[in-house]
Scaffold this motif. Structure first.
Motif, PDB file in Angstrom:
ATOM      1  N   ARG A  94       0.839  -1.204   0.000  1.00 51.28           N
ATOM      2  CA  ARG A  94       0.000   0.000   0.000  1.00 51.28           C
ATOM      3  C   ARG A  94       0.866   1.244   0.000  1.00 51.28           C
ATOM      4  NH1 ARG A  94      -3.255  -2.950   3.743  1.00 51.28           N
ATOM      5  NH2 ARG A  94      -2.263  -1.835   5.461  1.00 51.28           N
ATOM      6  N   HIS A  95       1.921   1.225   0.808  1.00 55.99           N
ATOM      7  CA  HIS A  95       2.830   2.373   0.866  1.00 55.99           C
ATOM      8  C   HIS A  95       3.509   2.600  -0.486  1.00 55.99           C
ATOM      9  CE1 HIS A  95       5.839   5.172   2.315  1.00 55.99           C
ATOM     10  NE2 HIS A  95       6.803   4.363   1.889  1.00 55.99           N
TER      11      HIS A  95
ATOM     12  N   ARG B  57       2.464   1.664  -3.440  1.00 58.48           N
ATOM     13  CA  ARG B  57       1.488   2.103  -4.451  1.00 58.48           C
ATOM     14  C   ARG B  57       1.253   3.605  -4.373  1.00 58.48           C
ATOM     15  NH1 ARG B  57      -1.524  -2.688  -3.094  1.00 58.48           N
ATOM     16  NH2 ARG B  57      -2.952  -1.452  -1.836  1.00 58.48           N
ATOM     17  N   ARG B  58       1.131   4.111  -3.143  1.00 58.10           N
ATOM     18  CA  ARG B  58       0.920   5.554  -2.982  1.00 58.10           C
ATOM     19  C   ARG B  58       2.082   6.333  -3.572  1.00 58.10           C
ATOM     20  NH1 ARG B  58      -1.036   3.938   2.170  1.00 58.10           N
ATOM     21  NH2 ARG B  58       0.984   4.417   3.117  1.00 58.10           N
TER      22      ARG B  58
ATOM     23  N   GLY C  72       1.426   8.083  -7.405  1.00 60.42           N
ATOM     24  CA  GLY C  72       0.950   9.394  -6.969  1.00 60.42           C
ATOM     25  C   GLY C  72       1.113  10.456  -8.042  1.00 60.42           C
TER      26      GLY C  72
ATOM     27  N   GLY D 183      -3.911   0.738  -6.723  1.00 62.13           N
ATOM     28  CA  GLY D 183      -4.697   1.134  -5.569  1.00 62.13           C
ATOM     29  C   GLY D 183      -6.029   1.716  -5.989  1.00 62.13           C
TER      30      GLY D 183
END
Length: 442
Positions: free
Chosen positions: A300-301, A303-304, A308, A351
């Protein structure tokens, strides 16, 4: 071999034991025994890389099992010409290296009409070739008599031989050709999840599935499978195709232990197998759930961070050879229309949100041929079948010399992975560049 520097140095540091039956962890490189095996055994500099981990872990297992001794005879499966071949063969009476060696094979690591010359071309200086024989062989049908070998090993070959009947055929053959007490050090791709990724010829196994196969073939794994992973940042799961696309010549960019493929996280693991005495005993799996939670938080980290803002995707990740057929860096003539994909990005999980995509095709100044390019965006979750979420037909080189750029957005749910595919439907195409960029928006 009594003065073997590798075995002496390992003995001075003590045994790892059955804790070697584990999934790859970047922290393993901090163990001095691991670095000793890399340097003195493989003849390499330590680097965080899955294949180095597999060969090193297998070498340590064979050393600790007492298999690396002057009277031992062993066999390797799917061994290509990996450095482990020479590390093992130089310390035993004889090693038989096997693979699907053939001049027409799709596997570059075994593509040859002369297997022995092919393998010996990778031998280190001073290697005694009399200890090594090389044979083309299907690992499901081992052409040796019963109890012919003291040990066996394979590095990332098992997952490529087919489906469950093929896996069982190989394991039963290994049990047959091993002498009593003989070790089979096997590395293969292990999932953190509960369901195997069943792709014939390219499996990733759930632990329970793999242990069941071993038991059905009459092989006993070590009592515990260690699946916990440390908090080293290098353990964060990354898409392997993206890692290689960043810079294939930079080993620091290829630091990889756990890999992500279409939202599924896996990594190499070593299993210590011997013929079971009676019914195989259950194997305890430790740390899987915690590792799965940790990997998901890291994903998750990442992907951000990754999506982004606009990020370039590899347009040839799943069809690398097509770049040479459609780009004027290599090709001199336009590619003719056909159903085979030209564009094929990896499946990546951006995400939840909207995924914006821009595809730009710039025609070559050396070609006036025009064509129609069919573009598709596909989405899937886990092992589900992919579904089309966007389609477009792009006119290429009309007017002559003009680039065509197509921008679109698709909604993406949490856990979904998206990939782009494209083929030339009409005419011909020779490109100066093919660029794909994507970003996630709220």
């Amino acid at each position: 071999m009594t003065d073997d520097a590798l075995l002496s140095a390992l003995a001075a540091h003590g045994r790892i034991g059955e804790a070697l039956q584990k999934i790859c962890d970047a922290e393993d490189w901090a163990d001095p025994r691991f670095r000793i095996a890399v340097r003195l055994g493989l003849g390499r500099a330590p680097r965080i890389h899955p294949r180095q981990w597999e060969m090193t872990a297998a070498l340590l297992a064979l050393a600790e099992a007492g298999a690396l001794r002057p009277d031992a005879r062993g066999i390797a499966f799917g061994s290509g010409r990996e450095p482990l071949t020479f590390a093992v063969a130089s310390r035993v009476a004889h090693l038989t290296a096997t693979d699907l060696y053939d001049a027409g094979t799709a596997w570059a690591v075994a593509r040859t009409a002369d297997p022995r010359a092919f393998v010996m071309a990778g031998a280190p200086p001073g290697f005694d070739g009399s200890r090594l024989s090389v044979q083309a062989m299907d690992m499901r049908r081992i052409a040796f008599p019963d109890a012919a070998f003291d040990f066996a090993y394979s590095i990332s070959a098992f997952e490529h031989i087919g489906d469950d009947p093929d896996f069982l055929a190989h394991l039963a053959e290994v049990r047959r050709i091993l002498r009593p007490g003989g070790l089979y050090a096997l590395t293969t791709e292990l999932l953190l999840g509960e369901e195997s990724r069943r792709s014939r010829g390219n499996y990733a196994f759930a632990a329970a599935h793999l242990l069941r196969l071993f038991a059905e073939a009459g092989l006993q794994a070590a009592p515990v499978l260690h699946m916990g992973i440390s908090d080293w940042q290098e353990n964060a799961p990354r898409p392997m195709q993206v890692v290689l696309h960043e810079d294939p010549a930079d080993p620091l960019m290829q630091c990889l232990t756990l890999r992500e493929l279409g939202g599924v996280v896996s990594g190499p693991a070593l299993f210590l197998l011997r013929a079971a005495e009676g019914a195989p005993r259950p194997v305890e799996i430790r740390g899987r759930e915690a590792a799965e939670r940790q990997a998901e938080a890291q994903r998750r980290h990442l992907r951000r961070m990754r999506f982004g803002d606009w990020v370039r995707l590899n347009p040839f990740a799943q069809r690398p050879g097509r770049a040479r057929q459609v780009l004027d860096l290599w090709a001199a003539e336009p590619l003719a229309a056909g159903p085979q994909p030209v564009l094929a990005t990896p499946f990546l999980e951006p995400g939840e949100g909207r995924l914006e995509v821009q595809v730009t095709l710039a025609p070559s100044a050396h070609s006036a041929v025009a064509g129609r390019f069919a573009l598709r965006a596909m989405a899937r979750r886990g092992g589900e079948a992919a579904r089309e979420v966007h389609a477009a037909l792009l006119a290429v080189n009309e007017p002559a010399g003009a680039a065509v750029s197509h921008r679109f957005a698709v909604p993406v749910a949490e856990g979904e992975a998206v990939a782009l595919f494209g083929h030339l439907r009409e005419g011909g195409m020779l490109l100066a560049s093919l660029d794909v960029q994507a970003r996630r928006t709220a």
